[in-house]
Each structure stands twice: as structure tokens, then as C-alpha cells.
Design a protein around this motif. Sequence first.
Motif, mmCIF file in Angstrom:
data_model
loop_
_atom_site.group_PDB
_atom_site.id
_atom_site.type_symbol
_atom_site.label_atom_id
_atom_site.label_comp_id
_atom_site.label_asym_id
_atom_site.label_seq_id
_atom_site.Cartn_x
_atom_site.Cartn_y
_atom_site.Cartn_z
ATOM 1 N N ASP A 53 47.702 8.477 -10.664
ATOM 2 C CA ASP A 53 47.738 8.000 -9.359
ATOM 3 C C ASP A 53 46.345 7.626 -8.866
ATOM 4 N N SER A 54 45.288 8.417 -9.475
ATOM 5 C CA SER A 54 43.999 8.164 -8.930
ATOM 6 C C SER A 54 43.584 6.879 -9.569
ATOM 7 N N PHE A 55 43.635 6.783 -10.773
ATOM 8 C CA PHE A 55 43.097 5.649 -11.733
ATOM 9 C C PHE A 55 43.873 4.258 -10.944
ATOM 10 N N GLN A 56 45.192 4.686 -10.830
ATOM 11 C CA GLN A 56 46.109 3.456 -10.258
ATOM 12 C C GLN A 56 45.388 2.635 -8.729
ATOM 13 N N ARG A 57 45.239 3.805 -7.759
ATOM 14 C CA ARG A 57 44.433 3.710 -6.655
ATOM 15 C C ARG A 57 43.176 3.045 -6.481
ATOM 16 N N ILE A 58 42.403 3.515 -7.709
ATOM 17 C CA ILE A 58 40.920 3.054 -7.555
ATOM 18 C C ILE A 58 41.074 1.512 -8.433
ATOM 19 N N LEU A 59 41.797 1.165 -9.130
ATOM 20 C CA LEU A 59 41.844 0.101 -10.154
ATOM 21 C C LEU A 59 42.769 -0.956 -9.393
ATOM 22 N N THR A 60 43.727 -0.837 -8.654
ATOM 23 C CA THR A 60 44.411 -1.795 -7.930
ATOM 24 C C THR A 60 43.735 -2.389 -6.664
ATOM 25 N N ASP A 61 42.850 -1.766 -6.080
ATOM 26 C CA ASP A 61 42.110 -2.227 -4.952
ATOM 27 C C ASP A 61 40.846 -2.854 -5.606
ATOM 28 N N ALA A 62 40.776 -4.390 -5.240
ATOM 29 C CA ALA A 62 39.787 -4.892 -5.890
ATOM 30 C C ALA A 62 38.385 -4.538 -5.459
ATOM 31 N N LYS A 63 38.080 -3.840 -4.098
ATOM 32 C CA LYS A 63 36.771 -3.525 -3.848
ATOM 33 C C LYS A 63 36.311 -2.154 -4.692
ATOM 34 N N THR A 64 37.368 -1.316 -4.670
ATOM 35 C CA THR A 64 36.974 -0.038 -5.513
ATOM 36 C C THR A 64 36.781 -0.254 -6.849
ATOM 37 N N ALA A 65 37.595 -1.110 -7.192
ATOM 38 C CA ALA A 65 37.584 -1.464 -8.787
ATOM 39 C C ALA A 65 36.444 -1.967 -9.206
ATOM 40 N N ARG A 66 35.859 -3.027 -8.536
ATOM 41 C CA ARG A 66 34.543 -3.702 -8.965
ATOM 42 C C ARG A 66 33.328 -2.697 -8.773
ATOM 43 N N ILE A 67 33.616 -1.469 -8.010
ATOM 44 C CA ILE A 67 32.375 -0.421 -8.092
ATOM 45 C C ILE A 67 32.764 0.258 -9.308
ATOM 46 N N MET A 278 37.546 11.284 -10.696
ATOM 47 C CA MET A 278 37.287 12.844 -10.567
ATOM 48 C C MET A 278 37.072 13.210 -8.949
ATOM 49 N N MET A 279 36.204 12.506 -8.385
ATOM 50 C CA MET A 279 35.969 12.963 -6.826
ATOM 51 C C MET A 279 37.341 13.029 -6.258
ATOM 52 N N ASP A 280 38.191 12.051 -6.262
ATOM 53 C CA ASP A 280 39.584 11.857 -5.575
ATOM 54 C C ASP A 280 40.330 12.932 -6.158
ATOM 55 N N LEU A 281 40.209 13.333 -7.524
ATOM 56 C CA LEU A 281 41.001 14.451 -7.990
ATOM 57 C C LEU A 281 40.616 16.018 -7.301
ATOM 58 N N ALA A 282 39.131 15.911 -7.322
ATOM 59 C CA ALA A 282 38.658 17.070 -6.542
ATOM 60 C C ALA A 282 39.249 17.427 -5.073
ATOM 61 N N GLN A 283 39.133 16.376 -4.748
ATOM 62 C CA GLN A 283 39.399 16.364 -3.101
ATOM 63 C C GLN A 283 40.989 16.904 -2.991
ATOM 64 N N ARG A 284 41.969 16.285 -3.993
ATOM 65 C CA ARG A 284 43.144 16.460 -3.895
ATOM 66 C C ARG A 284 43.635 17.763 -4.512
#
Length: 395
Positions: A53-67, A278-284
Motif C-alpha cells: 500500500d505504501s509503494f502504491q500510495r507514493i508511486l501513484t501520486d505524480a508529485k511524490t513519485a517524482r521525488i 519506510m517513513m510511511d511504514l514507520a509512522q503506520r
Amino acid sequence: MTTNWPARYASRITGMVPSDIRELAKAMRQPDVISFGGGIPEPTLFPHDVVADSFQRILTDAKTARIALQYSESGGYMPLREWLAGYMGSMGAPCGPENILVTSGSQQGLDFVGRLLLSPGDTVLVETPTYIGALRAFDACEAKYGALPSPENPNPPAAKFGYLMPDFQNPQGTSLSLAEREDLLDRAEALDLPLLEDSAYEKLRFEGTPIPPLIALAIKRAGGIEKSRVLYTGTFSKTIVPSLRVGWLVAPSEVIAKLILIKQAADLHTSTLNQMVMMDLAQRMLNEQHLNHIRATYKRRRDVTLAALATHMPPGVSWTKPEGGLYIWVTLPPGVDGTAFATKALAENRVAVVSGKSCFAVNTVPNTIRLSFSLIPEDKAEEGVKRLAELLRRI
Ligand SMILES: Cc1ncc(COP(=O)(O)O)c(C=O)c1O
């Protein structure tokens, strides 16, 4: 003419030997082997759905994916460094992002501290026994070894730094009490010895009261992180997942600035995508509910292994009773060689254990073995220990 490669190897390579544990890992995968071998996490505890889910969230949002897909700062993804600074603060070690270097696993932190502080022939003071992976990292810097200062060893050799795991250390599973931590800091102060604290198993406490990390005690004594004599390596490998290779180093900012130069030379930076995930996972996930789930599984495995040792081991055998972590350290009767025993146990009894001998840099105790209970199925632990006890009676 064929190239004579050995003639061209740098002197640092001569001290680098393959780890027994990596070799053992091959044998352990055979289905008939009951394994107390490698200390790797239980894979059914990995929160794979949350990771996906974390990979999905980060990679499907163009803004976060570019970073996430771009090169990034060598010190680490700044929001993660800030989060880690807050996390260290919650453990009694207040610091800022300038005191954090994100590393590719905490193993890279050990390697970098070695590269920063050790010239060939310099001495590191270590626990006896200690983590093989740390010895291999320091070997690559052509280190020599001595034992850490303690009441039994008040006058260690002059050294660049001391390395230890205060919580559930690999391979013994033992921890330093608060009084022992304070005593070590007193001795380190008297010797002007920096310390490297490896916290790999800190969060895997099944029982007893958590003890402040050495770095927290050192910061309190010194009045702040900038004057701390303790450097600290942390990792998500044992609490979330190892494969994303995200760890961190905590140190005074002048030390981090130098370590960043080493990081640039080594790999520029840890994968941006993995740091963001990992930051998203750590928070969750880095909460008591998740940690207690992991702890409960390992505690059950420790309990069945300890019970089996008590039932089956002949007199003359002793072992540690760890309050956490993944390891039990067994001392066999005098005269039994741990390496010969481990080899026989695998070949004849189909039980994998690690010889204790490879975990010593000094003061080797040959009649020792390490049992890791992290992967042992609860219904196999007793049979495994029984076979080890039978082998002991036979030899
Ligand atoms: C004591 C200790 N430190 C460090 C590590 C390295 O872990 P990682 O690089 O996955 O953070 C390990 C791995 O088993 C370990 O046992």
C-alpha cells in the motif's frame, strides 16, 4: 597471460573471510534441517500488505513519485531525518536532523564508522563474543581488537572506539543493566573512549523494563548530542522489514558531516523510494500493537526453546535466558569444540546452529554455540534441542 588476481588485492582484503553464517544459510534451506541457524526475522511477520500500500500510495501520486524516483541528499530524505530525530528524542536522546545519517541498513552504519575512525592497525574494543557482521566491517579497515573495559577488564589496550549492543546482543541475547551502562560510560570517560551503540534488537523486549539507550545516558551526562561520546546505529530490519535496507546513524553534527562524505563516496544516498516508503511504514507500524505482535511470536519461540533445553540438556551445559532479541547462547561442556559440534549437528543430526567461535575477536571460548529461535517452528524446537542433546551425550 592470465591475471594473477590475488597478487593485486589490497591488503585490506586479506583479513576478509566469508561468514560461517552465510555458508550455513545454504544448508539451512534444506527441508529436513531443523534450523537454529541464521538470525533473520520471521517472514510471516512482515506487513507485506501495508508495504504494498505504501509503494502504491507514493508511486501513484505524480508529485511524490517524482521525488521518490529521483536522486536525493546523501544525508537522507529530510522528512525521514526529521522523523528519526523525533523518534530518538522519544527514547531520551534529543537531537536534530543534522545529527542523523540515513544508511542502507545499520550494517552500512557500522562500515562507515569503521571507515571514519580506523586507520590500518587501529584497535576497536568489542564485547566477547560480538556480532560477526561488525567484525567483518572493521576487518575491512584492517582493525585489531581488544575487550571492552569492564570491572573484570579495567585496563584495555588503547583504542579508537568501543562497539557494543547493550540490548539482547548478538550472539548471547544478554543486555547491560542500567548500572552496567553507567559503569561503562564512567570507564569510557576515564579512557576518553568513544562508543558505538548498535541498537538492532532494542525494540524486541518480551519482558522486563526497557533500559535507556547508552546514547541517551551519554547525552544527559554531556548536556547534549553535540558532546555525546556515544554514536548510535538504528535499523527497521527487525521491527518492520530488512529488505528495504533503511537504517540510521546518530552522532554529533561534525561527525555526521564527515560520514556524509563517506556516504557520497559509497552509494550517493539510500534509495529515495525506500526511504519514503519506510517513513510511511514507520509512522503506520512502529507502534506498540505491531511490536507486541512480533514480540509475542518470538517470545513463544524463546519459551519452547528454553523449556526444551531445560528438559533435554545433560549436566555441564549452560545457556542464557534472554529477555528479548533472537538468540540463546549455549556453553557446552569444556573440551567440546563449538565448530566441530555445529558441523556434526548439521551433518549427522540435521540441526543447524552457529559455532560460537566465529563471534569472538579476542578471548575465544571454543565450547560455545548460538541458537537463534527466530525461525524455529514451535513444534520443532523440542525435537531440535533433543537431537543436539543426543549428539552431546554421544561425543
Ligand atoms: C547486531 C546487529 N547489528 C546490525 C545488523 C545489520 O542489520 P541491518 O543492516 O539490516 O540493519 C544485524 C543483522 O543481523 C545485527 O544482528
